[in-house]
Design a protein around this motif. Structure first.
Motif, PDB file in Angstrom:
ATOM      1  N   ARG A 123       0.827  -1.216   0.000  1.00 36.02           N
ATOM      2  CA  ARG A 123       0.000   0.000   0.000  1.00 36.02           C
ATOM      3  C   ARG A 123       0.862   1.267   0.000  1.00 36.02           C
ATOM      4  NH1 ARG A 123      -0.969   1.593   5.452  1.00 36.02           N
ATOM      5  NH2 ARG A 123      -0.252   0.075   7.007  1.00 36.02           N
ATOM      6  N   THR A 124       2.062   1.156  -0.565  1.00 35.61           N
ATOM      7  CA  THR A 124       2.967   2.299  -0.662  1.00 35.61           C
ATOM      8  C   THR A 124       3.279   2.610  -2.125  1.00 35.61           C
ATOM      9  OG1 THR A 124       3.999   1.772   1.468  1.00 35.61           O
ATOM     10  CG2 THR A 124       5.200   3.246   0.008  1.00 35.61           C
ATOM     11  N   LEU A 125       3.055   3.871  -2.506  1.00 32.30           N
ATOM     12  CA  LEU A 125       3.419   4.381  -3.833  1.00 32.30           C
ATOM     13  C   LEU A 125       4.476   5.462  -3.622  1.00 32.30           C
ATOM     14  CD1 LEU A 125       2.837   4.713  -6.945  1.00 32.30           C
ATOM     15  CD2 LEU A 125       1.192   6.487  -6.276  1.00 32.30           C
ATOM     16  N   ALA A 126       5.540   5.408  -4.413  1.00 32.63           N
ATOM     17  CA  ALA A 126       6.614   6.393  -4.279  1.00 32.63           C
ATOM     18  C   ALA A 126       6.587   7.354  -5.453  1.00 32.63           C
ATOM     19  CB  ALA A 126       7.972   5.711  -4.195  1.00 32.63           C
ATOM     20  N   VAL A 127       6.714   8.655  -5.162  1.00 32.23           N
ATOM     21  CA  VAL A 127       6.875   9.656  -6.216  1.00 32.23           C
ATOM     22  C   VAL A 127       8.266  10.262  -6.046  1.00 32.23           C
ATOM     23  CG1 VAL A 127       5.653  11.351  -4.789  1.00 32.23           C
ATOM     24  CG2 VAL A 127       6.013  11.812  -7.211  1.00 32.23           C
ATOM     25  N   VAL A 128       9.027  10.217  -7.104  1.00 33.38           N
ATOM     26  CA  VAL A 128      10.419  10.680  -7.068  1.00 33.38           C
ATOM     27  C   VAL A 128      10.466  12.091  -7.655  1.00 33.38           C
ATOM     28  CG1 VAL A 128      12.791  10.219  -7.745  1.00 33.38           C
ATOM     29  CG2 VAL A 128      11.219   8.308  -7.335  1.00 33.38           C
ATOM     30  N   TYR A 188       6.778   3.231  -8.638  1.00 34.85           N
ATOM     31  CA  TYR A 188       7.332   4.578  -8.598  1.00 34.85           C
ATOM     32  C   TYR A 188       6.714   5.424  -9.703  1.00 34.85           C
ATOM     33  CZ  TYR A 188      11.181   2.643  -5.780  1.00 34.85           C
ATOM     34  OH  TYR A 188      11.932   2.039  -4.815  1.00 34.85           O
ATOM     35  N   VAL A 189       6.665   6.731  -9.462  1.00 34.49           N
ATOM     36  CA  VAL A 189       6.375   7.707 -10.513  1.00 34.49           C
ATOM     37  C   VAL A 189       7.400   8.826 -10.372  1.00 34.49           C
ATOM     38  CG1 VAL A 189       4.738   9.336 -11.492  1.00 34.49           C
ATOM     39  CG2 VAL A 189       3.902   7.178 -10.520  1.00 34.49           C
ATOM     40  N   CYS A 190       8.141   9.101 -11.453  1.00 37.21           N
ATOM     41  CA  CYS A 190       9.162  10.153 -11.430  1.00 37.21           C
ATOM     42  C   CYS A 190       8.565  11.434 -12.016  1.00 37.21           C
ATOM     43  CB  CYS A 190      10.392   9.736 -12.242  1.00 37.21           C
ATOM     44  SG  CYS A 190      11.150   8.206 -11.662  1.00 37.21           S
ATOM     45  N   VAL A 191       8.817  12.544 -11.352  1.00 32.44           N
ATOM     46  CA  VAL A 191       8.228  13.811 -11.807  1.00 32.44           C
ATOM     47  C   VAL A 191       9.282  14.917 -11.810  1.00 32.44           C
ATOM     48  CG1 VAL A 191       5.943  13.200 -10.917  1.00 32.44           C
ATOM     49  CG2 VAL A 191       7.509  14.507  -9.480  1.00 32.44           C
ATOM     50  N   ARG A 192       8.956  15.964 -12.582  1.00 33.70           N
ATOM     51  CA  ARG A 192       9.721  17.207 -12.531  1.00 33.70           C
ATOM     52  C   ARG A 192       8.734  18.288 -12.109  1.00 33.70           C
ATOM     53  NH1 ARG A 192       9.632  21.851 -15.278  1.00 33.70           N
ATOM     54  NH2 ARG A 192      11.560  23.063 -15.640  1.00 33.70           N
ATOM     55  N   ASN A 193       9.022  18.959 -11.004  1.00 32.95           N
ATOM     56  CA  ASN A 193       8.108  19.971 -10.505  1.00 32.95           C
ATOM     57  C   ASN A 193       8.390  21.331 -11.141  1.00 32.95           C
ATOM     58  OD1 ASN A 193       6.633  18.289  -8.747  1.00 32.95           O
ATOM     59  ND2 ASN A 193       8.315  18.355  -7.272  1.00 32.95           N
ATOM     60  N   ARG A 194       7.456  22.223 -10.952  1.00 31.44           N
ATOM     61  CA  ARG A 194       7.542  23.565 -11.508  1.00 31.44           C
ATOM     62  C   ARG A 194       8.794  24.278 -10.989  1.00 31.44           C
ATOM     63  NH1 ARG A 194       4.695  28.635 -10.115  1.00 31.44           N
ATOM     64  NH2 ARG A 194       4.226  27.586  -8.149  1.00 31.44           N
ATOM     65  N   ILE A 195       9.435  25.025 -11.852  1.00 34.85           N
ATOM     66  CA  ILE A 195      10.654  25.761 -11.495  1.00 34.85           C
ATOM     67  C   ILE A 195      10.424  27.247 -11.713  1.00 34.85           C
ATOM     68  CG2 ILE A 195      13.096  26.118 -12.017  1.00 34.85           C
ATOM     69  CD1 ILE A 195      13.228  23.226 -12.964  1.00 34.85           C
ATOM     70  N   GLY A 196      10.784  28.034 -10.728  1.00 35.23           N
ATOM     71  CA  GLY A 196      10.730  29.489 -10.868  1.00 35.23           C
ATOM     72  C   GLY A 196       9.332  29.998 -11.129  1.00 35.23           C
ATOM     73  N   GLU A 197       9.189  30.821 -12.181  1.00 32.52           N
ATOM     74  CA  GLU A 197       7.914  31.470 -12.490  1.00 32.52           C
ATOM     75  C   GLU A 197       7.107  30.695 -13.530  1.00 32.52           C
ATOM     76  OE1 GLU A 197       6.778  34.097 -10.838  1.00 32.52           O
ATOM     77  OE2 GLU A 197       8.611  33.955  -9.628  1.00 32.52           O
ATOM     78  N   GLU A 198       7.491  29.485 -13.803  1.00 29.68           N
ATOM     79  CA  GLU A 198       6.746  28.683 -14.766  1.00 29.68           C
ATOM     80  C   GLU A 198       5.282  28.564 -14.337  1.00 29.68           C
ATOM     81  OE1 GLU A 198      10.109  25.468 -16.367  1.00 29.68           O
ATOM     82  OE2 GLU A 198       8.641  24.899 -14.831  1.00 29.68           O
ATOM     83  N   SER A 199       4.395  28.588 -15.328  1.00 32.94           N
ATOM     84  CA  SER A 199       3.007  28.240 -15.025  1.00 32.94           C
ATOM     85  C   SER A 199       2.932  26.722 -14.922  1.00 32.94           C
ATOM     86  CB  SER A 199       2.083  28.744 -16.132  1.00 32.94           C
ATOM     87  OG  SER A 199       2.320  28.017 -17.331  1.00 32.94           O
TER      88      SER A 199
END
Length: 678
Positions: A240-245, A270-281
């Motif tokens: 019951r554990t999902l990891a987001v990287v 796992y799910v790998c993500v890139r989060n918003r950087i700076g002023e990006e919408s």
């Protein structure tokens, strides 16, 4: 992910994911979930899954977990600075509080609801109130609400704050974001901040119904993450554990191997993500994220079914739907069981009385039940009402006390029978002699010895009688208190009546014992044939004893006498003129004293049986009725309800009300599920 099994699972997930409809292409989080074989009630998301999630959220809002009923919950955990807030921002499309140290200081329940409306609707619920806000001010509103809940500063609280976001394109999810894990307190934080955070996290992730969303930074070794250690404590298999990287773009080297090897046992993948950087919408961030995982020389090697925030949203929606569908029948069952238990408990409670006749009826019921309990434990030796309380197994305890009383009488009736043998008798004979025929045994001398021996043990029967009645008092008071537990206003009167009753019975017993002692001292009498039998047996040794003491030429200093042991006889030779009388009186007293001791025990046993019987069958009811029905007794006080009973009644009624509302909620959703199957 570990081995081919994980890869095939990812591929299956990829096949289940549908494309975004054309009219919602501008928002990459707009998701349609196709039927999932693990959750057969799901066939179209908006019509069928949204009601399930709404039902669970309503149950959560009712705080049904306080009734011990756990709800399916996605719990978001992660070490401090793991990018947890960024992930939630990406899912919700809003800005959350940022800053140094712990940003999330209370459990934040995030309810995301997809709604095709022109402007997003956001509001906070906490401390019984609702605060409206908007995307521009939501971060500030969360900070203000957190300060109100947890106080100013950097401390944390376990009181939850709910944020509801109704917005076009967001995934329909409910998640609980918990404070980030930190071991070292910063200025303004309590020294035990780690322990406080750990306690909150463990409370949320321990229930089997919880899905753990573990946020890991690609920049660290997963095996060293504190959040992994905590989740493994309650979910050893990782099912019951999902990891987001997060921060995949910051540390791409070896990431493929990390999510493939799965050294930390992440069962849901796992799910790998890139989060918003700076002023990006958020839209720009999704475009950049897609480009990163398509074109980066290392990150492009990661299976596309496990990269990107849209994939994360879809996985969470699917997992959440399956969890709700799987747990809903158990939730319905638990609600019904707890509701039935509370209703039964309420029925067992005493009715609130409104008249003296009702009070009298309840009063007589208490007396009747208490009398029956006392008959069981004091007279019949039945203890089914108190199987594990040995103190209340009264007949056995009374027998033990009687045996101890008998042993004490024997121990105190004289020490070594061979010590100073016949000297006491000789002294008494010397002092009671008078003018008359020789060799007669004066009765006064026997009575003098008897009275002396009775004086030596006279306190034992009295102490025993007091001990028995002290024990009976404990039992009687305990029984009365138990049967009047719901009528605290009468318990003082019941206790006083019980105390007065036992005091009266104790006085009667002590007076009776003192009479018995005086009777034994008054005269010597028994019709028990054992007296003569024992006396004759002892006297059979007289001739041999007298010969050894007075006429034996060897003049032994020690003579063996059956029943007494070795006797020093040298001094006895000085009293040859009364030796025969003294021996006769010694043997008579020895034989008679056995009768006396048995009589003291037998009479005491019969007296106790009679007195305890009278106590239960007659005196108990009379004393209680006189106490409560007499002047100032206060039977009318039974119309008042005790604070503890009133509080218990209120608590049960609140639980019943909550469970009834919960039952209505789940009944409606079960009806909808039934209509789906039709």
């Amino acid at each position: 992910m570990a081995g081919g099994g994980k890869h095939s699972n990812a591929s299956a997930l990829k096949k289940k994911s549908s494309t975004v409809p054309q009219h919602e292409e501008e928002n990459p989080l707009a998701i349609v979930v196709q039927p999932d074989k693990d959750a057969p009630i799901i066939s179209s998301y908006n019509d069928r899954i949204r009601p399930l999630l709404d039902a669970v959220d309503k149950l959560r809002h009712l705080m049904i977990t306080r009734e011990g009923i756990q709800l399916p919950t996605i719990v978001v955990v992660g070490d401090q600075s793991s990018g947890k807030s960024s992930v939630l921002e990406s899912l919700a499309g809003i800005n959350l509080p940022r800053g140094q140290g712990i940003c999330t200081r209370v459990p934040l329940i995030m309810r995301l609801q997809h709604k095709s409306i022109p402007q997003p609707e956001l509001f906070l619920e906490f401390n019984g109130k609702v605060v409206n806000t908007d995307e521009e001010h939501v971060s500030e509103a969360i900070n203000l609400a957190t300060d109100e809940i947890a106080g100013l500063g950097k401390g944390i609280s376990n009181t939850p704050l709910t944020l509801e976001v109704r917005k076009n394109g967001v995934p329909d999810l409910t998640m609980v974001d918990l404070p980030g894990i930190t071991r070292v307190p910063v200025h303004g934080q309590p020294e035990n901040i780690y322990d406080q955070i750990r306690e909150i996290i463990m409370e949320y992730i321990t229930p089997e119904e919880s899905i753990i969303l573990n946020v890991l930074s690609a920049t660290v070794d997963f095996t060293t993450c504190e959040s992994i250690r905590m989740s493994q404590m309650v979910d050893k298999t990782g099912e019951r554990t999902l990891a987001v990287v997060t921060k995949s773009d910051k540390a791409p080297e070896g990431l493929v191997e990390k999510v493939t090897a799965d050294d930390v046992n992440i069962g849901l993948g796992y799910v790998c993500v890139r989060n918003r950087i700076g002023e990006e919408s958020y839209e720009e961030a999704r475009v950049e994220e897609a480009r990163l995982f398509e074109s980066h020389p290392m990150l492009s090697k990661i299976d596309k079914s496990i990269v990107g925030v849209p994939v994360l949203a879809q996985r969470l929606v699917q997992i959440q739907a399956a969890s709700i569908a799987r747990n809903l029948p158990a939730i319905v069952k638990s609600i019904n069981e707890k509701l039935n238990l509370n209703v039964a408990e309420l029925k067992r409670m005493p009715n609130k009385m409104s008249s003296l006749s009702e009070a009298m009826t309840a009063f007589m019921q208490i007396i009747g039940l208490a009398k029956e309990s006392l008959r069981k434990i004091l007279l019949r030796g039945e203890f089914d009402e108190y199987p594990d309380e040995q103190k209340m197994h009264c007949t056995a305890r009374l027998v033990e006390m009687l045996n101890q009383y008998s042993d004490e009488l024997q121990r105190n009736s004289g020490s070594n029978p061979a010590k100073n043998f016949l000297m006491e008798e000789i002294m008494v004979l010397e002092e009671t002699k008078g003018i008359g025929l020789p060799n007669f045994l004066p009765r006064s001398s026997f009575l003098t010895l008897l009275q002396k021996k009775m004086n030596g043990i006279s306190s034992i029967p009295i102490s025993f009688a007091e001990k028995v009645w002290n024990y009976v008092e404990e039992v009687v008071i305990s029984v009365i208190m138990q049967h009047s537990d719901n009528y605290y206003q009468l318990q003082l009167s019941f206790r006083r009546a019980g105390h007065n009753l036992i005091a009266k019975m104790k006085d009667q017993s002590v007076n009776w014992v003192m009479e018995i002692v005086e009777m034994e001292k008054l005269t010597d009498y028994t019709c028990n044939p054992e007296y003569l039998s024992e006396w004759n047996k002892l006297m059979a040794q007289q001739d041999s004893f007298m010969n050894d003491v007075l006429t034996n030429e060897e003049r032994p200093s020690i003579v063996m006498l059956e029943g007494f042991g070795e006797i020093e006889v040298e001094k006895l030779r000085e009293y040859s003129h009364v030796l025969q009388q003294a021996f006769d009186m010694k043997m008579r007293m020895t034989a008679y004293w056995k009768i006396v001791l048995k009589r003291l025990v037998d009479c005491m046993a019969l007296h106790l049986l009679l007195s305890v019987g009278n106590l239960v069958n007659k005196e108990f009811e009379i004393e209680i009725v006189n106490e409560l029905m007499g002047p100032g007794g206060g039977i009318e006080r039974m119309l008042e309800e005790s604070p503890s009973v009133a509080a218990k009644r209120l608590k049960i009624n609140k639980s019943i009300e909550l469970l009834k509302k919960s039952k209505e909620i789940v009944a409606k959703i079960m009806d909808k599920i039934g209509s789906f199957s039709d």
